[in-house]
Design a protein around this motif. Sequence first.
Motif, PDB file in Angstrom:
ATOM      1  N   SER A   1      -8.857 -34.841  18.156  1.00  0.00           N
ATOM      2  CA  SER A   1      -8.051 -33.836  17.286  1.00  0.00           C
ATOM      3  C   SER A   1      -8.904 -32.306  17.203  1.00  0.00           C
ATOM      4  CB  SER A   1      -8.104 -34.124  15.971  1.00  0.00           C
ATOM      5  OG  SER A   1      -9.219 -34.339  15.133  1.00  0.00           O
ATOM      6  N   ASP A   2     -10.205 -32.366  17.466  1.00  0.00           N
ATOM      7  CA  ASP A   2     -10.904 -30.934  17.621  1.00  0.00           C
ATOM      8  C   ASP A   2     -10.652 -30.303  18.842  1.00  0.00           C
ATOM      9  OD1 ASP A   2     -12.661 -28.724  17.408  1.00  0.00           O
ATOM     10  OD2 ASP A   2     -14.508 -30.003  16.469  1.00  0.00           O
ATOM     11  N   LYS A   3      -9.904 -29.212  18.718  1.00  0.00           N
ATOM     12  CA  LYS A   3      -9.545 -28.307  19.779  1.00  0.00           C
ATOM     13  C   LYS A   3     -10.775 -27.778  20.625  1.00  0.00           C
ATOM     14  CE  LYS A   3      -5.061 -27.305  18.170  1.00  0.00           C
ATOM     15  NZ  LYS A   3      -3.975 -26.645  17.959  1.00  0.00           N
ATOM     16  N   SER A   4     -11.914 -27.366  19.916  1.00  0.00           N
ATOM     17  CA  SER A   4     -12.941 -26.994  20.371  1.00  0.00           C
ATOM     18  C   SER A   4     -13.991 -27.612  21.104  1.00  0.00           C
ATOM     19  CB  SER A   4     -13.957 -26.205  19.331  1.00  0.00           C
ATOM     20  OG  SER A   4     -14.368 -27.215  18.466  1.00  0.00           O
ATOM     21  N   ILE A   5     -13.766 -28.932  21.104  1.00  0.00           N
ATOM     22  CA  ILE A   5     -14.548 -30.191  22.003  1.00  0.00           C
ATOM     23  C   ILE A   5     -13.899 -30.166  23.329  1.00  0.00           C
ATOM     24  CG2 ILE A   5     -15.810 -32.316  21.683  1.00  0.00           C
ATOM     25  CD1 ILE A   5     -15.600 -32.043  18.543  1.00  0.00           C
ATOM     26  N   ALA A   6     -14.761 -30.399  24.363  1.00  0.00           N
ATOM     27  CA  ALA A   6     -14.309 -30.940  25.562  1.00  0.00           C
ATOM     28  C   ALA A   6     -15.069 -32.336  25.750  1.00  0.00           C
ATOM     29  CB  ALA A   6     -15.150 -29.947  26.623  1.00  0.00           C
ATOM     30  N   ILE A   7     -14.086 -33.152  26.473  1.00  0.00           N
ATOM     31  CA  ILE A   7     -14.381 -34.478  26.584  1.00  0.00           C
ATOM     32  C   ILE A   7     -15.229 -34.723  27.690  1.00  0.00           C
ATOM     33  CG2 ILE A   7     -13.393 -36.696  26.873  1.00  0.00           C
ATOM     34  CD1 ILE A   7     -12.863 -35.736  24.371  1.00  0.00           C
ATOM     35  N   LEU A   8     -15.013 -33.908  28.785  1.00  0.00           N
ATOM     36  CA  LEU A   8     -15.583 -33.974  29.895  1.00  0.00           C
ATOM     37  C   LEU A   8     -16.707 -32.873  29.941  1.00  0.00           C
ATOM     38  CD1 LEU A   8     -12.814 -34.963  32.520  1.00  0.00           C
ATOM     39  CD2 LEU A   8     -14.219 -36.396  31.094  1.00  0.00           C
ATOM     40  N   GLN A   9     -17.894 -33.299  29.982  1.00  0.00           N
ATOM     41  CA  GLN A   9     -19.028 -32.411  29.979  1.00  0.00           C
ATOM     42  C   GLN A   9     -20.355 -32.712  30.807  1.00  0.00           C
ATOM     43  OE1 GLN A   9     -20.285 -31.692  26.013  1.00  0.00           O
ATOM     44  NE2 GLN A   9     -18.315 -31.016  25.263  1.00  0.00           N
ATOM     45  N   ASP A  10     -20.972 -31.874  31.353  1.00  0.00           N
ATOM     46  CA  ASP A  10     -22.289 -31.807  31.952  1.00  0.00           C
ATOM     47  C   ASP A  10     -21.779 -32.640  33.440  1.00  0.00           C
ATOM     48  OD1 ASP A  10     -23.934 -31.450  29.673  1.00  0.00           O
ATOM     49  OD2 ASP A  10     -23.674 -33.252  28.771  1.00  0.00           O
ATOM     50  N   ARG A  11     -22.168 -33.817  33.734  1.00  0.00           N
ATOM     51  CA  ARG A  11     -21.763 -34.404  35.129  1.00  0.00           C
ATOM     52  C   ARG A  11     -20.379 -34.764  35.116  1.00  0.00           C
ATOM     53  NH1 ARG A  11     -26.054 -38.780  36.308  1.00  0.00           N
ATOM     54  NH2 ARG A  11     -25.360 -39.424  34.151  1.00  0.00           N
ATOM     55  N   MET A  12     -19.674 -34.957  34.170  1.00  0.00           N
ATOM     56  CA  MET A  12     -18.402 -35.473  34.256  1.00  0.00           C
ATOM     57  C   MET A  12     -17.306 -34.278  34.243  1.00  0.00           C
ATOM     58  SD  MET A  12     -18.728 -38.609  31.452  1.00  0.00           S
ATOM     59  CE  MET A  12     -16.957 -38.965  31.282  1.00  0.00           C
ATOM     60  N   VAL A  13     -17.566 -33.500  35.358  1.00  0.00           N
ATOM     61  CA  VAL A  13     -16.571 -32.448  35.874  1.00  0.00           C
ATOM     62  C   VAL A  13     -16.239 -32.842  37.092  1.00  0.00           C
ATOM     63  CG1 VAL A  13     -17.476 -30.708  33.940  1.00  0.00           C
ATOM     64  CG2 VAL A  13     -18.419 -30.848  36.653  1.00  0.00           C
ATOM     65  N   PRO A  14     -15.070 -32.140  37.569  1.00  0.00           N
ATOM     66  CA  PRO A  14     -14.500 -32.491  38.953  1.00  0.00           C
ATOM     67  C   PRO A  14     -15.480 -31.818  40.168  1.00  0.00           C
ATOM     68  CG  PRO A  14     -12.930 -31.736  37.687  1.00  0.00           C
ATOM     69  CD  PRO A  14     -13.919 -31.481  36.895  1.00  0.00           C
ATOM     70  N   ASN A  15     -15.606 -32.606  41.192  1.00  0.00           N
ATOM     71  CA  ASN A  15     -16.593 -32.109  42.270  1.00  0.00           C
ATOM     72  C   ASN A  15     -15.561 -31.324  43.212  1.00  0.00           C
ATOM     73  OD1 ASN A  15     -17.987 -32.268  44.818  1.00  0.00           O
ATOM     74  ND2 ASN A  15     -19.412 -33.407  43.700  1.00  0.00           N
ATOM     75  N   LYS A  16     -16.029 -30.298  43.569  1.00  0.00           N
ATOM     76  CA  LYS A  16     -15.050 -29.449  44.310  1.00  0.00           C
ATOM     77  C   LYS A  16     -15.286 -29.875  45.937  1.00  0.00           C
ATOM     78  CE  LYS A  16     -14.436 -24.551  46.137  1.00  0.00           C
ATOM     79  NZ  LYS A  16     -14.872 -23.288  45.941  1.00  0.00           N
ATOM     80  N   ASP A  17     -16.398 -30.109  46.387  1.00  0.00           N
ATOM     81  CA  ASP A  17     -16.712 -30.803  47.675  1.00  0.00           C
ATOM     82  C   ASP A  17     -15.890 -31.901  47.962  1.00  0.00           C
ATOM     83  OD1 ASP A  17     -18.476 -28.772  48.213  1.00  0.00           O
ATOM     84  OD2 ASP A  17     -20.145 -29.714  47.654  1.00  0.00           O
ATOM     85  N   MET A  18     -15.816 -32.984  47.028  1.00  0.00           N
ATOM     86  CA  MET A  18     -15.119 -34.311  47.200  1.00  0.00           C
ATOM     87  C   MET A  18     -13.561 -33.745  47.296  1.00  0.00           C
ATOM     88  SD  MET A  18     -16.979 -37.101  44.973  1.00  0.00           S
ATOM     89  CE  MET A  18     -15.885 -38.326  45.417  1.00  0.00           C
ATOM     90  N   LEU A  19     -13.112 -32.914  46.411  1.00  0.00           N
ATOM     91  CA  LEU A  19     -11.544 -32.629  46.489  1.00  0.00           C
ATOM     92  C   LEU A  19     -11.264 -31.809  47.901  1.00  0.00           C
ATOM     93  CD1 LEU A  19     -11.193 -30.869  43.005  1.00  0.00           C
ATOM     94  CD2 LEU A  19     -10.168 -33.053  44.056  1.00  0.00           C
ATOM     95  N   GLU A  20     -12.224 -31.211  48.506  1.00  0.00           N
ATOM     96  CA  GLU A  20     -12.017 -30.218  49.901  1.00  0.00           C
ATOM     97  C   GLU A  20     -12.114 -31.300  50.533  1.00  0.00           C
ATOM     98  OE1 GLU A  20     -15.081 -27.527  49.795  1.00  0.00           O
ATOM     99  OE2 GLU A  20     -13.628 -25.854  49.078  1.00  0.00           O
ATOM    100  N   ARG A  21     -12.971 -32.201  50.678  1.00  0.00           N
ATOM    101  CA  ARG A  21     -13.176 -33.271  51.840  1.00  0.00           C
ATOM    102  C   ARG A  21     -11.660 -34.280  51.825  1.00  0.00           C
ATOM    103  NH1 ARG A  21     -18.622 -33.487  50.359  1.00  0.00           N
ATOM    104  NH2 ARG A  21     -18.150 -35.297  49.101  1.00  0.00           N
ATOM    105  N   THR A  22     -11.346 -34.728  50.544  1.00  0.00           N
ATOM    106  CA  THR A  22     -10.179 -35.348  50.482  1.00  0.00           C
ATOM    107  C   THR A  22      -8.980 -34.886  51.068  1.00  0.00           C
ATOM    108  OG1 THR A  22     -11.073 -36.407  48.722  1.00  0.00           O
ATOM    109  CG2 THR A  22      -8.737 -36.777  48.798  1.00  0.00           C
ATOM    110  N   VAL A  23      -8.669 -33.536  50.584  1.00  0.00           N
ATOM    111  CA  VAL A  23      -7.445 -32.900  51.099  1.00  0.00           C
ATOM    112  C   VAL A  23      -7.640 -32.560  52.463  1.00  0.00           C
ATOM    113  CG1 VAL A  23      -6.365 -30.550  51.141  1.00  0.00           C
ATOM    114  CG2 VAL A  23      -7.233 -31.739  49.097  1.00  0.00           C
ATOM    115  N   GLN A  24      -8.699 -32.357  53.119  1.00  0.00           N
ATOM    116  CA  GLN A  24      -9.109 -32.136  54.525  1.00  0.00           C
ATOM    117  C   GLN A  24      -8.912 -33.302  55.400  1.00  0.00           C
ATOM    118  OE1 GLN A  24      -9.893 -29.410  56.243  1.00  0.00           O
ATOM    119  NE2 GLN A  24     -10.147 -30.349  58.191  1.00  0.00           N
TER     120      GLN A  24
END
Length: 425
Positions: free
Chosen positions: A297-320
């Motif tokens: 319920s707290d709008k100022s808290i992010a659930i995914l932090q530190d290492r739990m964020v999307p990886n740009k390289d993996m996204l690019e490789r998958t799309v490629q």
Amino acid sequence: FLFLGRPPTSTLFSSTKVLLCKQWYQRRVRAGLNSDHAATAVAALGNVFHSNGYQIVTYGTVPAPAKSVIYTVQGKLTSQSREANPSIAIVAHFDSFGIAPHLAKSANSNGSGVAAFLELARLLAKLYNTPGSVPKYDILFLLTGAGKLNYLSSKTWMERKMTSDSPDGALLSEAEFVLCIDSVGKEGLNIHLSKQPKAGTPADRMLRAFKEATDLLYPNTTFQTVPKKVNLGNPSFAWHHEVFTVKRLSAGTLSNYPSHTASGRLNTFDEKVDSDLLLKNTHILAEAVGRYISDVSDKSIAILQDRMVPNKDMLERTVQYLSTTQRAAQLLTKESSVISFLEQMMDKFTSEVIVSEFKASKRDPEFQFYDNTEVKLFAYNVKPAVFDLFLAIAVFAYLGAVYLCIKAIPHILTAIYQSKKLKSS
């Protein structure tokens, strides 16, 4: 779909060269048409000799009915709670579509959707494997084929699973919300629903989760809700979620397209995705789903932090990979590299991974695939028929002149002989 050469060739070219070829043909055709607008009759006649026409020829056998099979890859993330857990479903289709199946890239629609789907599965798997942070939700992940064919794989999978009392069907039928991902590699996010949700419903909670995630992570990103009533009189579905909505499931489709009629959704040359925008949209997607299943319920808290964020390289490789691999539904088999890739990726992040195949009914098939999907097409550079007429007249005139010369030889020789005889006398 092959380059139309001059002379005829059968070399396969990229979509960029096909476009250049098209422009070249347009210029040549315009040049040929300009003979009708010549200033004088003589100029028009001259243009006839200089202009060219094109004769299109194809070589190949008549297409015959082929094995018609569509595929679905599924997996799960389950809560460690022993109680009866609520559930949600994450769905995306992985096939491509285009007038030339072998050239259909569908990088954004739906290569970007599959890339975001797999990255979401990876991040949620980390969340579920982190002690003390496991949500009390079970999640069904569903990758379906034939999405460009009216979402037949989703429809067939749901009908068969929900009528056979299977655990997967029960998990879907009890899902609070079904989130479909379709084209998220460009600017803006829209969530398409069958109607504006009421306050407190799962659909309303999911919308609030997306709005909170957008405001927290990327405040300048446009996020809007697009309600569209399902047209029950139309057998074709506008969006993926409508397949589930007609079964009275709460569902929505996340897409950067504001309308189902956007040309980019059915484009053979859809081969570009903005990696930064895909990363941003995937981050919002993952944070929104994380907020929903964690009930934060707290709008100022992010659930995914530190290492739990999307990886740009993996996204690019998958799309490629997806945008350089044939993914049209009629070209896929169970041994296809795309099916194997999706199965392996799902097996890394989820449990109970199953690849299901559904064959078309022999009596009353809902779809039918055909073989011979690639045909060589040639364009021959030829002169117009009027040129042949003038050429024939010239040939006949030449032959006539030769004939008259041959006929005149005896008379010429006689005249020469008589002239010499007169001189000698």
